[in-house]
Every structure is written in C-alpha cells, then in structure tokens.
Design an enzyme around this catalytic site. Structure first.
Site, PDB file in Angstrom:
ATOM      1  N   SER A   1      33.011  -4.446 -19.998  1.00 56.23           N
ATOM      2  CA  SER A   1      32.313  -3.631 -20.994  1.00 56.23           C
ATOM      3  C   SER A   1      32.152  -2.177 -20.554  1.00 56.23           C
ATOM      4  CB  SER A   1      30.929  -4.245 -21.203  1.00 56.23           C
ATOM      5  OG  SER A   1      30.186  -3.456 -22.087  1.00 56.23           O
TER       6      SER A   1
ATOM      7  N   GLN B   1      29.723  -7.430 -26.508  1.00 55.34           N
ATOM      8  CA  GLN B   1      28.573  -7.541 -25.611  1.00 55.34           C
ATOM      9  C   GLN B   1      27.278  -7.258 -26.375  1.00 55.34           C
ATOM     10  OE1 GLN B   1      27.026  -4.699 -22.513  1.00 55.34           O
ATOM     11  NE2 GLN B   1      27.885  -6.226 -21.124  1.00 55.34           N
TER      12      GLN B   1
ATOM     13  N   GLU C   1      22.120  -6.044 -14.394  1.00 50.62           N
ATOM     14  CA  GLU C   1      21.993  -4.592 -14.279  1.00 50.62           C
ATOM     15  C   GLU C   1      20.573  -4.074 -14.556  1.00 50.62           C
ATOM     16  OE1 GLU C   1      24.962  -5.705 -14.163  1.00 50.62           O
ATOM     17  OE2 GLU C   1      26.100  -4.139 -13.187  1.00 50.62           O
TER      18      GLU C   1
ATOM     19  N   TYR D   1      18.618  -4.866 -17.052  1.00 52.48           N
ATOM     20  CA  TYR D   1      18.238  -4.775 -18.462  1.00 52.48           C
ATOM     21  C   TYR D   1      17.226  -5.889 -18.822  1.00 52.48           C
ATOM     22  CZ  TYR D   1      21.943  -1.307 -19.212  1.00 52.48           C
ATOM     23  OH  TYR D   1      22.718  -0.178 -19.178  1.00 52.48           O
TER      24      TYR D   1
ATOM     25  N   ARG E   1      26.459 -12.600 -18.408  1.00 49.46           N
ATOM     26  CA  ARG E   1      26.596 -11.733 -17.225  1.00 49.46           C
ATOM     27  C   ARG E   1      25.352 -11.919 -16.375  1.00 49.46           C
ATOM     28  NH1 ARG E   1      28.653  -5.676 -16.873  1.00 49.46           N
ATOM     29  NH2 ARG E   1      28.950  -5.627 -14.622  1.00 49.46           N
TER      30      ARG E   1
ATOM     31  N   HIS F   1      20.304  -0.713 -12.480  1.00 49.64           N
ATOM     32  CA  HIS F   1      20.588   0.727 -12.589  1.00 49.64           C
ATOM     33  C   HIS F   1      19.653   1.553 -11.716  1.00 49.64           C
ATOM     34  CE1 HIS F   1      23.798   0.380 -15.307  1.00 49.64           C
ATOM     35  NE2 HIS F   1      23.100  -0.010 -16.349  1.00 49.64           N
ATOM     36  N   GLU F   2      18.457   1.039 -11.448  1.00 49.07           N
ATOM     37  CA  GLU F   2      17.529   1.820 -10.625  1.00 49.07           C
ATOM     38  C   GLU F   2      17.732   1.564  -9.127  1.00 49.07           C
ATOM     39  OE1 GLU F   2      14.525  -0.409 -12.758  1.00 49.07           O
ATOM     40  OE2 GLU F   2      13.382  -0.626 -10.917  1.00 49.07           O
TER      41      GLU F   2
ATOM     42  N   ALA G   1      36.803  -2.565 -15.791  1.00 47.52           N
ATOM     43  CA  ALA G   1      36.404  -1.806 -16.977  1.00 47.52           C
ATOM     44  C   ALA G   1      37.075  -0.444 -16.944  1.00 47.52           C
ATOM     45  CB  ALA G   1      34.894  -1.686 -17.015  1.00 47.52           C
ATOM     46  N   ARG G   2      36.699   0.372 -15.958  1.00 51.58           N
ATOM     47  CA  ARG G   2      37.248   1.726 -15.895  1.00 51.58           C
ATOM     48  C   ARG G   2      38.773   1.758 -15.736  1.00 51.58           C
ATOM     49  NH1 ARG G   2      33.484   3.948 -11.262  1.00 51.58           N
ATOM     50  NH2 ARG G   2      34.040   1.888 -10.474  1.00 51.58           N
TER      51      ARG G   2
ATOM     52  N   GLN H   1      33.462  10.628 -13.727  1.00 52.02           N
ATOM     53  CA  GLN H   1      33.268  11.959 -14.299  1.00 52.02           C
ATOM     54  C   GLN H   1      33.464  12.036 -15.814  1.00 52.02           C
ATOM     55  OE1 GLN H   1      35.154  14.043 -10.570  1.00 52.02           O
ATOM     56  NE2 GLN H   1      34.683  15.569 -12.102  1.00 52.02           N
TER      57      GLN H   1
ATOM     58  N   CYS I   1      33.860   9.089 -17.769  1.00 52.70           N
ATOM     59  CA  CYS I   1      33.412   7.870 -18.457  1.00 52.70           C
ATOM     60  C   CYS I   1      31.883   7.788 -18.427  1.00 52.70           C
ATOM     61  CB  CYS I   1      34.104   6.633 -17.897  1.00 52.70           C
ATOM     62  SG  CYS I   1      34.022   6.444 -16.121  1.00 52.70           S
TER      63      CYS I   1
ATOM     64  N   TRP J   1      23.228  11.513  -7.038  1.00 55.74           N
ATOM     65  CA  TRP J   1      22.206  10.935  -6.157  1.00 55.74           C
ATOM     66  C   TRP J   1      22.847  10.287  -4.934  1.00 55.74           C
ATOM     67  CZ3 TRP J   1      21.853   5.738  -4.840  1.00 55.74           C
ATOM     68  CH2 TRP J   1      22.610   4.849  -5.608  1.00 55.74           C
TER      69      TRP J   1
ATOM     70  N   GLY K   1      42.189  25.883 -12.882  1.00 57.67           N
ATOM     71  CA  GLY K   1      41.378  26.867 -12.172  1.00 57.67           C
ATOM     72  C   GLY K   1      41.877  28.277 -12.383  1.00 57.67           C
TER      73      GLY K   1
HETATM   74  P1  NAP Z   1      30.571  25.613  -7.313  1.00 57.69           P
HETATM   75  O1  NAP Z   1      30.209  24.262  -7.755  1.00 57.69           O
HETATM   76  O2  NAP Z   1      30.662  26.694  -8.302  1.00 57.69           O
HETATM   77  O3  NAP Z   1      29.539  26.011  -6.158  1.00 57.69           O
HETATM   78  C1  NAP Z   1      29.584  27.217  -5.513  1.00 57.69           C
HETATM   79  C2  NAP Z   1      28.377  27.370  -4.599  1.00 57.69           C
HETATM   80  O4  NAP Z   1      28.421  28.634  -4.008  1.00 57.69           O
HETATM   81  C3  NAP Z   1      27.073  27.253  -5.279  1.00 57.69           C
HETATM   82  O5  NAP Z   1      26.219  26.479  -4.457  1.00 57.69           O
HETATM   83  C4  NAP Z   1      26.559  28.681  -5.414  1.00 57.69           C
HETATM   84  O6  NAP Z   1      25.171  28.547  -5.257  1.00 57.69           O
HETATM   85  C5  NAP Z   1      27.256  29.388  -4.279  1.00 57.69           C
HETATM   86  N1  NAP Z   1      27.709  30.738  -4.611  1.00 57.69           N
HETATM   87  C6  NAP Z   1      28.354  31.165  -5.718  1.00 57.69           C
HETATM   88  N2  NAP Z   1      28.637  32.463  -5.653  1.00 57.69           N
HETATM   89  C7  NAP Z   1      28.179  32.904  -4.465  1.00 57.69           C
HETATM   90  C8  NAP Z   1      28.179  34.175  -3.811  1.00 57.69           C
HETATM   91  N3  NAP Z   1      28.725  35.235  -4.372  1.00 57.69           N
HETATM   92  N4  NAP Z   1      27.611  34.239  -2.609  1.00 57.69           N
HETATM   93  C9  NAP Z   1      27.059  33.174  -2.018  1.00 57.69           C
HETATM   94  N5  NAP Z   1      27.024  31.949  -2.588  1.00 57.69           N
HETATM   95  C10 NAP Z   1      27.585  31.817  -3.794  1.00 57.69           C
HETATM   96  O7  NAP Z   1      31.947  25.617  -6.592  1.00 57.69           O
HETATM   97  P2  NAP Z   1      32.603  24.648  -5.533  1.00 57.69           P
HETATM   98  O8  NAP Z   1      31.608  23.976  -4.672  1.00 57.69           O
HETATM   99  O9  NAP Z   1      33.636  25.495  -4.898  1.00 57.69           O
HETATM  100  O10 NAP Z   1      33.256  23.569  -6.380  1.00 57.69           O
HETATM  101  C11 NAP Z   1      34.238  23.916  -7.296  1.00 57.69           C
HETATM  102  C12 NAP Z   1      34.355  22.846  -8.301  1.00 57.69           C
HETATM  103  O11 NAP Z   1      35.092  21.759  -7.761  1.00 57.69           O
HETATM  104  C13 NAP Z   1      33.024  22.312  -8.687  1.00 57.69           C
HETATM  105  O12 NAP Z   1      32.518  22.944  -9.818  1.00 57.69           O
HETATM  106  C14 NAP Z   1      33.298  20.891  -8.934  1.00 57.69           C
HETATM  107  O13 NAP Z   1      33.455  20.631 -10.313  1.00 57.69           O
HETATM  108  C15 NAP Z   1      34.611  20.581  -8.250  1.00 57.69           C
HETATM  109  N6  NAP Z   1      34.327  19.627  -7.231  1.00 57.69           N
HETATM  110  C16 NAP Z   1      33.746  18.490  -7.595  1.00 57.69           C
HETATM  111  C17 NAP Z   1      33.396  17.581  -6.672  1.00 57.69           C
HETATM  112  C18 NAP Z   1      32.723  16.316  -7.086  1.00 57.69           C
HETATM  113  O14 NAP Z   1      32.147  15.651  -6.284  1.00 57.69           O
HETATM  114  N7  NAP Z   1      32.763  15.927  -8.327  1.00 57.69           N
HETATM  115  C19 NAP Z   1      33.641  17.815  -5.349  1.00 57.69           C
HETATM  116  C20 NAP Z   1      34.243  18.995  -4.986  1.00 57.69           C
HETATM  117  C21 NAP Z   1      34.573  19.897  -5.939  1.00 57.69           C
HETATM  118  P3  NAP Z   1      24.125  29.750  -5.279  1.00 57.69           P
HETATM  119  O15 NAP Z   1      24.670  30.715  -6.284  1.00 57.69           O
HETATM  120  O16 NAP Z   1      22.826  29.130  -5.653  1.00 57.69           O
HETATM  121  O17 NAP Z   1      24.100  30.240  -3.907  1.00 57.69           O
HETATM  122 FE1  SF4 Z   2      37.960   5.860 -13.511  1.00 52.54          FE
HETATM  123 FE2  SF4 Z   2      37.122   8.398 -13.255  1.00 52.54          FE
HETATM  124 FE3  SF4 Z   2      38.629   7.612 -15.328  1.00 52.54          FE
HETATM  125 FE4  SF4 Z   2      36.092   6.854 -15.169  1.00 52.54          FE
HETATM  126  S1  SF4 Z   2      36.822   8.949 -15.405  1.00 52.54           S
HETATM  127  S2  SF4 Z   2      37.824   5.593 -15.718  1.00 52.54           S
HETATM  128  S3  SF4 Z   2      35.921   6.525 -13.012  1.00 52.54           S
HETATM  129  S4  SF4 Z   2      39.224   7.682 -13.188  1.00 52.54           S
END
Ligand code: NAP
Ligand code: SF4
Length: 671
Positions: free
Chosen positions: A25, A100, A164, A166, A214, A252-253, A310-311, A339, A341, A577, A648
C-alpha cells in the site's frame, strides 16, 4: 526458471495469485483530487507489469478515521463507481487488487480523531476523543461497511490495516489503551477489536474474498507488544477468517527508522520469519526489499511466503515482468529516499518517484516517438543529463551525451560514498546500464565546446553546479577544504572538524566524517545495535533495554549554520529526523544562529549571542551551497542555437536529484 520462489503461484483456496509479489500500500494523493482516471492508469500499469496482488493506498472507513480531513473513502455510490474504474482497469490487465481500509485513530490529523483512550500522540497536535462502547461498535461497523463496498466496487479483497500505530494497533498496546472495559486491560481484551473486525468483515464479505490483515510484528515503541502476544493475535486473526497476514513494522512515532535508505536491505524480514510456522495462512514480509534477488533469497530461505514491495513499484511498474524475462538489471531501482513518495504524501502533494517521474503521472507524461527526430546534444552526465539523454533516445532522437569527468553520475557519485546511502551505487549502475543499452553516444572525458556542439539541432545544458564561495576571511588557509575535496578527492581531514553549512551536503559530510569502519547499513547486527533494536521475544516492542548503542565517532564534529534554530529543519519531511538523530548519536554538535567572522589557525571564529567565540578545529569543511555552472549557455544562445538548461545548471538552490531527473525527463518528453 528464473526466481522460482518469487514467481511461484500462491493458491489461496478460492483464488490463485500468479506470483508471490505483493505491491504494498502507498498513498498516491490522486484519490482526494477525484482524479480516478489517473488512479486507474497508475494501478493498471503495475498490474500489466506483473504484480501478483496489488494493495491500494489506505481508504478511510469514516471521516473521523481519515489520515487527514477529506481523506478518500468509500462512502457513496459515486465513490463505488470511481473505484470500479480502478478494479476494472486492473482486471483488464490480468491483475488482482485489494483495497486497504485504514483507520488512523489518534494519528488522524484533525480535531475529530478518536482512539481507545484520550492520549495524544507525540507526532500529532490533536488529542483524540475516547470512544465509548457504542463508539467502538460504530467504528467496527464502518470498517465492515467499507469492506462490503470494496467488494461491490470489484476489489478482490481488502487489507485491514492493523499496524504502524494506527487505530487498531492503538488498542493492542497498553501505552495507548488505558481502558478498563472489555476492550482494554488483559491482552485478550485489547485484541478483541482486531479479531472482531476480521470476524465481521469475513462474515459480511463471504468466504471467497481475500482478507489481508496487516499485523504489527514489532511496535518499536515503549509499551509495545511482546512477541508471545503477537503470536496469540496472529492465531486469533487466522481463526477469525484472515486469508493472508502482512507484516507491519514499527509505529509512525517510533524513533527507529523502518524504511529509510539507511535501513539494511530486507532489514526486518527476521521478524516475519519468527512468525513462520506459528499460523497456516501465508505470511508476507516487507520493508526495504527492492530487488528480485533479495525477494527470491528471502522466500527461498523461508523468511515468508510472499514479499511486499511498495516503493519499488513506483520506481518501476514492470518490476516482475523484467525479472521474469531475465532483465532484472533493467529494473529502475528504488533508492528508498522517500523524496517524491512519502515526503509528498506528508506535504499533501501527489506522490511520484525520484527515479521515475511518470509514477502517478501515467496519463500526462509519456515518452512517445518523436514526430521529427533531431540531433540532440546533452552536456553533463549527472542525473538531469542522463535522464534527458535516455528519454530523448527512447523517443527516437539521435543523442550524444558529453561528460567532462571520466565517469557518469555527477553529484550522485558524492552521494554514493556516504555511509547509509549505498543505494546510490545501484542508481548510478542502472543509469550506466541503461545508457549502454540505448543508442546514446556517450563521450566521457569530453568537455564540450561551442564548436563541438555546432552540428546539433538542440543542446541541453546539464552541467550542474559549482560550490558556492562563502567569502569567509582566511578561507584560503591550508586547513580549509571544500566538500568536493572530501567526498571526491579523499582529502585528509583532522580529528576536530567544523562543517560550515548545514544543508543536505553539510549533513552528508558530517555523517561521512563521523563514521569509521563498516557502514551499519551493510551489517544488520551492527545496525540493530546502533538503533537499539532487540528481539521482541526478549524485549517488548523490540526496543533494547540499554537503548541505542552507536559506534564511537571517528572525529569530533561541529556542524554550523547562520540561520537561527537547530540545523536540519530543511531536510526531507520523513527522513530529516533520522539524519539529525544519527548525527546526535555520533556526538555531532549542531549550532545555528552564528555569524562567521574569520578562519584562524585555531578554527572558525564566530559571533554567537553577541560574543566572539572560536570553534576549534584542525579542519574546516565548507558546505555552503552551490551556484549554477552554465558557462556555455550565453555563447550558444547568442549563436542562435536552441538551448535548454536543466538541473543544477538551471537552479542550484534546492538542487536535488528529484528535480533534476524530473526536469530532464519532462524536457526530453517535449522535444
Ligand atoms: P543547501 O541545502 O542550500 O545548504 C547550504 C548551506 O550553506 C545552508 O546551511 C546555508 O545555511 C549555508 N549557506 C548558504 N550560503 C552561504 C554563504 N554565502 N555563506 C555561508 N553559508 C552559506 O545546499 P547543499 O547542502 O549544498 O545541498 C544542495 C542540495 O543537494 C540540497 O538542497 C539538497 O536538496 C541536495 N541534497 C540532498 C540530500 C538529502 O539528504 N536529501 C543530501 C545532500 C544533498 P545558512 O545560510 O543558514 O548559513
Ligand atoms: Fe523509492 Fe525514492 Fe522513488 Fe520513493 S521517491 S519510490 S523512495 S526511489
């Protein structure tokens, strides 16, 4: 025969499922929008792809039991007609589908929520109303009515959601059930609700209707069920008329991840295995199963009679068909990122999939043959560029993909080295294989120049990003690194580190640097220890008495940002979290509200609450976001070329693979 256990039929007595794969589900968000043609197309594609039994997203039995106000249910004749569109579409593809029934109890996000006792959940702002005897009878009757309507709508069965955390699960645990009447107190009393529901659903729907229950096998919350109680419930549920028992893992908690990408593959199958042989109905195992190989191994090893995914069916509707045809390496892998889903579901958006933007968009996004095939250049082989190249190729365009690096993947190559993100290896491998199978001409180590691009009709710029320069005084010092030096270059990092910037990459870098030795994601015993998971036979709810025992950190890390408040607020809705908890467990200090003054030999000098302070460090790693890299664009546009900028290179802020892949696919679908 390939995957002989996974592809073996399952005889349920009155009906035979064609294989052992259940599509579990998942909420789509389309039902609430009344977009039933899309719901039907979505499930029909999965039925065509070979799923043995599909279970729909949860349907509310009544408004008070809906996960959120306005959650879809089967209330009116019009609802039944809408659901019939779905069941007919699935049956036309030779599939089977169960609906479900999900009563959220105290998890219902609304003031009318009801529960066995008036105890608020830590993840909800609403205190539920305690039901009286009549109220409980009404809830049961509504669940039974939903099941009867599901049968009228043409479903092959229902799944009663009993896990879960519920509604039903809330009756089972003492922590959420303080009643002293026949619905509370002893375990016999607490399990009366699920048993009555199953008994009455069976009675009302007849003997030839699939009834999945379930069952929560491991609650992962304080006051959770003991495993002897779970066995007692399973036996009673079988006796009451269930056809299949599906595994539910954790409330979930719960503060233990159950499906995130850092959970080891098939990391909870050991719990289902504990119930094998205790009941005679088929058991389904679930959570973090994403390849036919893992599914086959579990079934062959006797962990379960069936697997639920599921995913993975969002990622690739043809999961089973490709496996059966010996093309398992072509299955688009679910990387368990949540991200597109679950994060979408919790934001009230339509679900989709990071690796498959067509998921839940089957009608509007299709990769049809191009009317006029063109010569298309794609510059940059990160997720945006690779996806654009593949879709354009699939449509019949002549595509050349240029990549300056010696390997494919772009930023995905940084994600894959982070402990807990090993699934990214599989995603890069899938892109690599898909490009090899395609007609795309891939040119690695080729930095595209305007001259090289002159011969193309269309140019797609997917050149990605460059790290943002934060311009902190002293940042040229020898002990200051950029995240790219660490994640790509393996630069040497000292024992005390300050990570500047707490976005996704700051968190990833901290995780990478805090870690030493084997990744817990690849070692289930270690992972269970890190998160405090125990055998529910020995510890009620499966929570170890000694709590989480993380491995000691490799370094002393401080993660900082300028914004006030705790770092990590902008991370994924359902996974943020986990990242915060994992770093906290490694003793990472997380500080917000700083002003960066300068970098000295001693470390990062900051202003904090009006006071100057030195955050001492041997190494400072800059993770301060990114800027688009698109040097080629202006020149090409000026020369009259048709240029498109994606990923990007288009917008660096909020850059992530989800937007990059979606943008690449949608552009290439339209060219
Ligand atoms: P970001 O999410 O935009 O974070 C940049 C960080 O740098 C922030 O903490 C910001 O906080 C700080 N910052 C921004 N400009 C600044 C400046 N001029 N001087 C000093 N600090 C500065 O960018 P990122 O960490 O490079 O990640 C890029 C993207 O990759 C993210 O948006 C994310 O979607 C993706 N990503 C995702 C995951 C994930 O787990 N889903 C993991 C890695 C990357 P302050 O401005 O408060 O200081
Ligand atoms: Fe899997 Fe991520 Fe797609 Fe969800 S978004 S189905 S977790 S690859």
């Amino acid at each position: 025969m390939l995957y002989p256990h996974m592809l073996a039929p399952l005889d349920l007595g009155f009906v035979t499922l064609k294989n052992r794969v259940m599509m579990g589900s998942m909420h789509t968000g389309l039902e609430e929008r009344g977009d039933w043609a899309r719901v039907a197309a979505y499930y029909a594609e999965r039925a065509r792809g070979g799923a043995g039994l599909i279970v729909t997203g949860g349907m509310a039995p009544n408004p008070e039991g809906g996960v959120f106000p306005g959650a879809a249910g089967l209330y009116t004749n019009e609802d039944i007609a809408n659901h019939r569109l779905v069941t007919e579409a699935v049956h036309a593809e030779g599939g089977r589908i169960a609906m479900q029934v999900l009563h959220a109890g105290r998890y219902a996000y609304g003031p009318d929520c009801v529960a066995p006792s008036a105890i608020k959940s830590p993840i909800s702002p609403f205190r539920p109303r305690e039901l009286d005897e009549d109220g409980i009878e009404k809830q049961i009757a509504d669940i039974v009515t939903s099941a009867v309507r599901a049968r009228e709508a043409g479903y092959d069965g229902v799944e009663v959601m009993g896990s879960e955390g519920y509604f039903i699960n809330q009756f089972l645990c003492k922590a959420t059930n303080h009643r002293t009447d026949r619905w509370g107190g002893s375990y016999e009393n607490r399990m009366r609700l699920p048993v009555e529901i199953v008994r009455r659903v069976r009675e009302a729907t007849g003997p030839d209707f699939i009834l999945i229950y379930r069952i929560s096998l491991i609650d992962l919350v304080p006051g959770g069920q003991r495993f002897d109680e779970v066995i007692q419930l399973a036996k009673a549920i079988e006796e009451a008329g269930a056809t299949i028992l599906n595994s539910g893992i954790g409330w979930h908690e719960a503060r233990v991840p159950t499906i995130a990408t850092s959970v080891p593959r098939a990391g909870w199958a050991w719990v289902t295995r504990k119930l094998m042989g205790k009941v005679s109905v088929p058991l389904v195992t679930s959570n973090r199963i994403n390849t036919p190989e893992v599914a086959e191994e579990l079934l062959e090893g006797g962990a379960a009679d069936m697997v639920s995914m599921a995913r993975p069916f969002l990622a690739d509707a043809e999961f089973v068909a490709k496996a059966a045809a010996g093309r398992s390496q072509e299955i688009v892998p679910c990387i368990a990122c949540n991200q597109a889903c679950l994060d979408h579901t919790f934001q009230g958006k339509i679900s989709s999939c990071l690796v498959n933007p067509r998921a839940c968009h089957e009608i509007e996004l299709n990769y049809l043959p191009a009317v006029t095939p063109k010569r298309i250049a794609v510059v940059g082989a990160g997720p945006a560029g690779m996806m654009a190249a593949l879709v354009a190729d699939q449509r019949g365009h002549g595509v050349t993909l240029f990549e300056a690096d010696s390997r494919l993947g772009g930023q995905l190559n940084m994600a894959r080295v982070i402990p807990g993100k090993e699934e990214f290896h599989g995603l890069v491998d899938w892109f690599t294989g898909a490009l090899e199978r395609s007609s795309v001409t891939t040119r690695l180590g080729a930095r595209a120049t305007p001259e090289m691009l002159a011969e193309f009709d269309e140019v797609i710029i997917a050149t990605g990003v460059t790290p943002r320069d934060p311009q902190i005084k002293g940042q040229e010092a020898h002990h200051v690194l950029r995240y790219t030096d660490v994640l790509r270059g393996g630069a040497e990092v000292g024992a005390r580190v300050v990570v500047v910037g707490a976005g996704g990459i700051g968190f990833d870098v901290s995780e990478y640097l805090a870690h030493q030795g084997q990744s817990a994601t690849e070692d289930l015993t270690l992972w269970k220890k890190e998160w405090g998971v125990a055998d529910p036979e020995k510890a009620p709810g499966g929570l170890a008495a000694q709590g989480p025992q993380p491995a000691p950190p490799a370094r002393e890390i401080t993660l900082v940002q300028r914004k006030a408040g705790k770092p990590g607020k902008g991370l994924g809705k359902t996974t943020g979290w986990i990242h915060r908890a994992a770093l906290a467990a490694k003793g990472v200090r997380m500080i917000g509200g700083l002003e960066y003054r300068r970098i000295s030999e001693a470390g990062l000098v900051v202003m904090r609450d009006g006071q100057e302070e030195v955050l001492e460090a041997d190494t400072i790693v800059l993770c301060t976001g990114q800027e688009p890299l698109r040097e080629l664009v202006d020149g090409l546009t000026a020369s009259g070329k048709s240029v498109h900028v994606i990923g990007g290179a288009d917008v660096a802020a909020e850059l992530d693979a989800k937007r990059a892949i979606d943008q690449g696919a949608r552009l290439a679908a339209a060219l």
